[in-house]
Motif scaffolding. Sequence first.
Motif, PDB file in Angstrom:
ATOM      1  N   ALA A 123       0.902  -1.109   0.076  1.00 19.12           N
ATOM      2  CA  ALA A 123       0.084   0.043   0.002  1.00 19.12           C
ATOM      3  C   ALA A 123       0.971   1.506   0.156  1.00 19.12           C
ATOM      4  N   TYR A 124       1.817   1.364   0.665  1.00 17.60           N
ATOM      5  CA  TYR A 124       2.867   2.381   0.899  1.00 17.60           C
ATOM      6  C   TYR A 124       3.408   2.547  -0.453  1.00 17.60           C
ATOM      7  N   VAL A 125       3.899   1.635  -1.203  1.00 16.76           N
ATOM      8  CA  VAL A 125       4.490   1.679  -2.479  1.00 16.76           C
ATOM      9  C   VAL A 125       3.355   2.273  -3.602  1.00 16.76           C
ATOM     10  N   ARG A 126       2.380   1.807  -3.447  1.00 18.16           N
ATOM     11  CA  ARG A 126       1.158   2.043  -4.407  1.00 18.16           C
ATOM     12  C   ARG A 126       0.952   3.533  -4.167  1.00 18.16           C
ATOM     13  N   LYS A 138      13.179   3.438 -12.859  1.00 23.13           N
ATOM     14  CA  LYS A 138      14.384   3.574 -12.136  1.00 23.13           C
ATOM     15  C   LYS A 138      13.905   4.357 -10.644  1.00 23.13           C
ATOM     16  N   ASP A 139      12.758   5.320 -10.946  1.00 21.29           N
ATOM     17  CA  ASP A 139      12.189   6.008  -9.614  1.00 21.29           C
ATOM     18  C   ASP A 139      11.629   5.090  -8.604  1.00 21.29           C
ATOM     19  N   PHE A 140      10.914   4.260  -9.382  1.00 19.58           N
ATOM     20  CA  PHE A 140      10.343   3.268  -8.439  1.00 19.58           C
ATOM     21  C   PHE A 140      11.262   2.359  -7.741  1.00 19.58           C
ATOM     22  N   GLU A 143      12.754   4.345  -4.847  1.00 15.00           N
ATOM     23  CA  GLU A 143      11.792   4.337  -3.727  1.00 15.00           C
ATOM     24  C   GLU A 143      11.783   2.972  -2.974  1.00 15.00           C
ATOM     25  N   LEU A 144      11.776   1.886  -3.574  1.00 13.09           N
ATOM     26  CA  LEU A 144      11.949   0.632  -2.968  1.00 13.09           C
ATOM     27  C   LEU A 144      12.938   0.360  -2.210  1.00 13.09           C
ATOM     28  N   LYS A 145      14.133   0.848  -2.645  1.00  9.45           N
ATOM     29  CA  LYS A 145      15.357   0.536  -2.097  1.00  9.45           C
ATOM     30  C   LYS A 145      15.454   1.619  -0.542  1.00  9.45           C
ATOM     31  N   GLU A 146      15.029   2.748  -0.901  1.00 11.00           N
ATOM     32  CA  GLU A 146      14.892   3.688   0.348  1.00 11.00           C
ATOM     33  C   GLU A 146      13.935   2.928   1.443  1.00 11.00           C
ATOM     34  N   PHE A 147      12.641   2.424   0.933  1.00 12.46           N
ATOM     35  CA  PHE A 147      12.060   1.547   1.884  1.00 12.46           C
ATOM     36  C   PHE A 147      12.564   0.465   2.599  1.00 12.46           C
ATOM     37  N   GLN A 148      13.256  -0.246   1.796  1.00 14.03           N
ATOM     38  CA  GLN A 148      14.013  -1.548   2.441  1.00 14.03           C
ATOM     39  C   GLN A 148      15.011  -1.040   3.287  1.00 14.03           C
ATOM     40  N   ASP A 149      15.996  -0.094   2.926  1.00  9.69           N
ATOM     41  CA  ASP A 149      16.772   0.389   4.021  1.00  9.69           C
ATOM     42  C   ASP A 149      16.292   1.125   5.330  1.00  9.69           C
TER      43      ASP A 149
END
Length: 156
Positions: A123-126, A138-140, A143-149
Amino acid sequence: MKCPFCGYTESKVMDSRVSRDGSAIRRRRECLDCGRRFTTYEYIEEILPTVVKTDGRREAFDRNKIRSGIRKACQKRPISTESIESLVAEVERFCQEYSGEEISSSSIGEKVMQVLKDLDAVAYVRFASVYRQFRDVKDFLEELKEFQDGKKEDGS
């Protein structure tokens, strides 16, 4: 209260309960015309700051816009209506506690992302993908990398 199914304006209250956080009253109603049941929430009307959009327009705070955005992000996820209402209430409280007469839509969007991040990663990523208007994959992925970190730092 207008029935969402047939539009009739008369209904009877079948059950009333105070929400878990005590900020609302949940009422189960039955339409006196079609007999279908629906739920309403009653909230204390509070003075909320004016929302300043990114293009400079100003408009009144609209709880339904917050609910709509969160619902879209949570679509087909195992998230209850009660959880969504709780998130909406949290964002609304954030706006009520804001110390100015105006609040930027970006501040509200960041708060929505914060509460979704704690609830459900998908839900956050959406929400982030729409809110941050990703231009490409690339932008997506960034964002996923920042979320995982961020999750690693939290110990999750």
